[in-house]
Design an enzyme around this catalytic site. Structure first.
Site, PDB file in Angstrom:
ATOM      1  N   ILE A 147     -35.451  72.233  91.094  1.00 41.66           N
ATOM      2  CA  ILE A 147     -34.019  71.322  91.444  1.00 41.66           C
ATOM      3  C   ILE A 147     -34.003  70.217  91.852  1.00 41.66           C
ATOM      4  O   ILE A 147     -33.426  69.249  91.918  1.00 41.66           O
ATOM      5  CB  ILE A 147     -33.488  72.003  92.506  1.00 41.66           C
ATOM      6  CG1 ILE A 147     -31.919  71.790  92.885  1.00 41.66           C
ATOM      7  CG2 ILE A 147     -34.246  72.072  94.095  1.00 41.66           C
ATOM      8  CD1 ILE A 147     -31.057  72.701  93.768  1.00 41.66           C
ATOM      9  N   TYR A 148     -35.636  69.723  92.199  1.00 38.42           N
ATOM     10  CA  TYR A 148     -35.848  68.300  92.810  1.00 38.42           C
ATOM     11  C   TYR A 148     -35.395  67.192  91.686  1.00 38.42           C
ATOM     12  O   TYR A 148     -36.102  67.129  90.648  1.00 38.42           O
ATOM     13  CB  TYR A 148     -37.205  68.003  93.085  1.00 38.42           C
ATOM     14  CG  TYR A 148     -37.774  69.021  94.329  1.00 38.42           C
ATOM     15  CD1 TYR A 148     -36.671  69.581  95.171  1.00 38.42           C
ATOM     16  CD2 TYR A 148     -38.945  69.198  94.676  1.00 38.42           C
ATOM     17  CE1 TYR A 148     -37.096  70.355  96.165  1.00 38.42           C
ATOM     18  CE2 TYR A 148     -39.443  69.928  95.757  1.00 38.42           C
ATOM     19  CZ  TYR A 148     -38.705  70.455  96.620  1.00 38.42           C
ATOM     20  OH  TYR A 148     -39.009  71.330  97.538  1.00 38.42           O
ATOM     21  N   SER A 149     -34.520  66.402  91.731  1.00 33.68           N
ATOM     22  CA  SER A 149     -34.076  65.355  90.893  1.00 33.68           C
ATOM     23  C   SER A 149     -33.740  66.326  89.505  1.00 33.68           C
ATOM     24  O   SER A 149     -33.888  65.525  88.603  1.00 33.68           O
ATOM     25  CB  SER A 149     -35.023  64.386  90.781  1.00 33.68           C
ATOM     26  OG  SER A 149     -35.032  63.593  92.094  1.00 33.68           O
ATOM     27  N   ALA A 150     -33.131  67.248  89.405  1.00 33.66           N
ATOM     28  CA  ALA A 150     -32.774  68.005  88.665  1.00 33.66           C
ATOM     29  C   ALA A 150     -33.973  67.993  87.248  1.00 33.66           C
ATOM     30  O   ALA A 150     -33.768  67.986  86.311  1.00 33.66           O
ATOM     31  CB  ALA A 150     -31.436  67.500  87.960  1.00 33.66           C
ATOM     32  N   GLY A 151     -35.124  68.358  87.735  1.00 27.26           N
ATOM     33  CA  GLY A 151     -36.371  68.721  86.992  1.00 27.26           C
ATOM     34  C   GLY A 151     -37.002  67.288  86.914  1.00 27.26           C
ATOM     35  O   GLY A 151     -38.050  67.429  86.434  1.00 27.26           O
TER      36      GLY A 151
END
Length: 343
Positions: A61-65
């Protein structure tokens, strides 16, 4: 760098790992954390390895991958020298099955993380949160299958409550499935709730703790002081969004004691706050963050020395809070129900 055994497993990890939530910087929320791109990430990885820190923590989920993608590029050519932790469960799309800890979602989430990280395995794979709609047996069976397939090495839980973690451990034991060896949770001098139930559980069940946000959303860096406004750092840029509220006077009291100890020891306030965590029962690893090389170098200075007993006691005392029920009631029966630390 000191190494500790991770829970009831044979894996040894450095006491510090690098959280890569600052990698990528995609979207308003994660941009507040940082926006480290590949070139700077490579240099940060270089510094980590030079200091014996070979453990890197990320999440889908961090920066959408984006965090996994930047980390994968930064680790090219040295994957065999490092440990990688990643996480799944939170939404990665708009579809009804693009979130949660179902077999359907976890298998796809793991495969996607492997592609972004450019690796064939993830050393430690966390459930980022508890999914109450999916049977615990389904989640653990899916994870066990991923372990058997060699795609993940060990599994962990993050942000679970005590009963959720204990239920999961019981299911693993009942059916002979892969067992959570690590719990990743919030713990700091301004957030000691972890000690009430999760710490005794971790010690009793052999679960190694990895601490996230050890500086309390940047509040324990020394940039927030009594009588002065925070004009730089994560808090000033809105980085406290998503975190718990903190009483200002309590924070100032804690920072005052940190400052006194830091000056006496020739350390920074952040280094003292991080070192305090390394004295706590059940803690195997502290996940540090860094927007740049300067912050990383400072945080790496939290190891290689130890707080004195009286210094730990001072920090314990100034940061102590009254626990919620039934924990405050149980304190009256400490003779038969001893706590691993004072709270």
């Amino acid at each position: 760098m000191e190494y500790r055994q991770l829970g009831r497993s044979g894996l040894k990890v450095p006491v510090l790992s690098l959280g890569t939530g600052t990698f990528g910087g995609a979207g308003e929320f994660f941009e507040r954390w940082g926006s480290t791109q590949v070139a700077e990430a490579r240099r940060i990885v270089d510094l980590c390895l030079e200091h014996g820190l070979n453990f890197f923590d990320t999440a889908d989920i961090y920066s959408a991958g984006g965090s996994e993608e930047v980390l994968g590029e930064a680790l090219k050519g040295r994957r065999d020298k490092v440990l990688i932790a990643s996480k799944a469960t939170f939404p990665m799309g708009d579809g009804p099955n693009d979130k949660g800890s179902s077999r359907y979602h976890l298998v796809r989430a793991c495969e996607a993380s492997l592609r972004r990280l450019q690796t064939d395995h993830i050393d430690l794979y966390f459930m980022h949160g508890f999914d109450a709609l999916t049977p615990v047996e389904e989640t653990l069976r899916a994870l066990d299958d991923l372990i058997t397939a060699g795609k993940i090495g060990y599994i962990g839980a993050s942000n679970f409550s005590g009963w959720q973690l204990m239920k999961s451990l019981a299911v693993s034991e009942k059916y002979g499935l892969g067992r959570y060896v690590s719990y990743q949770g919030y713990y700091s001098l301004i957030g000691r709730d972890y000690e009430w139930e999760l710490m005794p559980l971790a010690l009793d069940q052999g679960v190694g703790t990895m601490v996230w946000s050890p500086l309390g959303w940047g509040r324990l860096t020394g940039k927030i002081r009594r009588g002065q406004a925070a004009d730089s750092g994560r808090i000033a840029s809105g980085g406290a969004v998503g975190g718990p509220p903190v009483d200002d006077e309590k924070l100032y009291d804690i920072v005052d004691v940190l400052d006194e100890i830091a000056q006496a020891r020739g350390k920074s306030i952040a280094q003292v706050a991080l070192n305090w965590l390394l004295t706590r029962p059940s803690v195997a690893n502290v996940v540090i963050g860094a927007r740049n090389e300067e912050q990383l170098t400072q945080n790496l200075g939290a190891v290689g020395w130890s707080l004195a007993t009286d210094e730990v006691a001072r920090l314990d005392a100034v940061s102590q809070t009254t626990p919620v029920y039934p924990y405050w009631h149980q304190k009256g029966f400490d003779e038969r129900n001893p706590k691993p630390t004072t709270w």
